[in-house]
Design a protein around this motif. Sequence first.
Motif, PDB file in Angstrom:
ATOM      1  N   GLY A 112       5.250  -7.069  23.379  1.00 51.99           N
ATOM      2  CA  GLY A 112       5.692  -8.347  23.921  1.00 51.99           C
ATOM      3  C   GLY A 112       4.775  -9.504  23.561  1.00 51.99           C
ATOM      4  N   TRP A 113       5.011 -10.621  24.223  1.00 45.68           N
ATOM      5  CA  TRP A 113       4.350 -11.874  23.879  1.00 45.68           C
ATOM      6  C   TRP A 113       2.867 -11.913  24.217  1.00 45.68           C
ATOM      7  N   SER A 114       2.391 -11.152  25.168  1.00 45.94           N
ATOM      8  CA  SER A 114       1.054 -11.466  25.692  1.00 45.94           C
ATOM      9  C   SER A 114       0.091 -10.285  25.760  1.00 45.94           C
ATOM     10  N   ILE A 115       0.444  -9.131  25.163  1.00 39.64           N
ATOM     11  CA  ILE A 115      -0.472  -7.985  25.156  1.00 39.64           C
ATOM     12  C   ILE A 115      -1.000  -7.771  23.734  1.00 39.64           C
ATOM     13  N   LYS A 116      -2.302  -7.597  23.607  1.00 35.75           N
ATOM     14  CA  LYS A 116      -2.927  -7.390  22.295  1.00 35.75           C
ATOM     15  C   LYS A 116      -2.349  -6.154  21.618  1.00 35.75           C
TER      16      LYS A 116
END
Length: 197
Positions: A112-116
Amino acid sequence: MAQPALRPVLLLAALLALGEGIPEPENMLPGCPDIVPRSEWRALPSRCLQPLSLPLEYVVVSHTAGQPCFSPQECEQQMRNIQNYHMQTLGWCDIAYNFLIGEDGQIYEGRGWSIKGDHSGPTWNPISLGISFMGNFMNREPAPRALRAAQNLLRCGQMHSVFLPQYMIKGHRDVQRTASPGDKLYSKLQDWPHYQE
């Protein structure tokens, strides 16, 4: 007070800090293309905890170098295959990429957009979003609908300030010693806005 475009990014950060997890992307970023959520492709639970520091300066585009998929059923199965390999064989906390693109023209949610992610090595993973095309594109280009899906995803990220205004797109081979994203996809990538070798 936060600018309107930054509110989704700040909300993502707040949800992570509260341990609320990440909502399905299509509900978080309105006006963006449909994204097949993890629940739909029946992902295993993620063990990843490290957030990305948004907004990002880079996007790294790769290919999986494995089997292509041309229908939602094939692509969902391929997502499970890739996740299983990354988690069970390689011991990673989840599928490596933030998003994957099928030749059915669909965008599939990875981390997703926000996990490294774990797509481009320790230098690039913390500072970039990883997008991978499912298949091997050394000798052929991805389907036009797959290329459009990736470009729509990038526009979505830009519209919602996931990326810095002057973010840069890199091919996987620009940041690591690899043939990815394949000669044919790499050639297409070089014509995209924001590409920089």
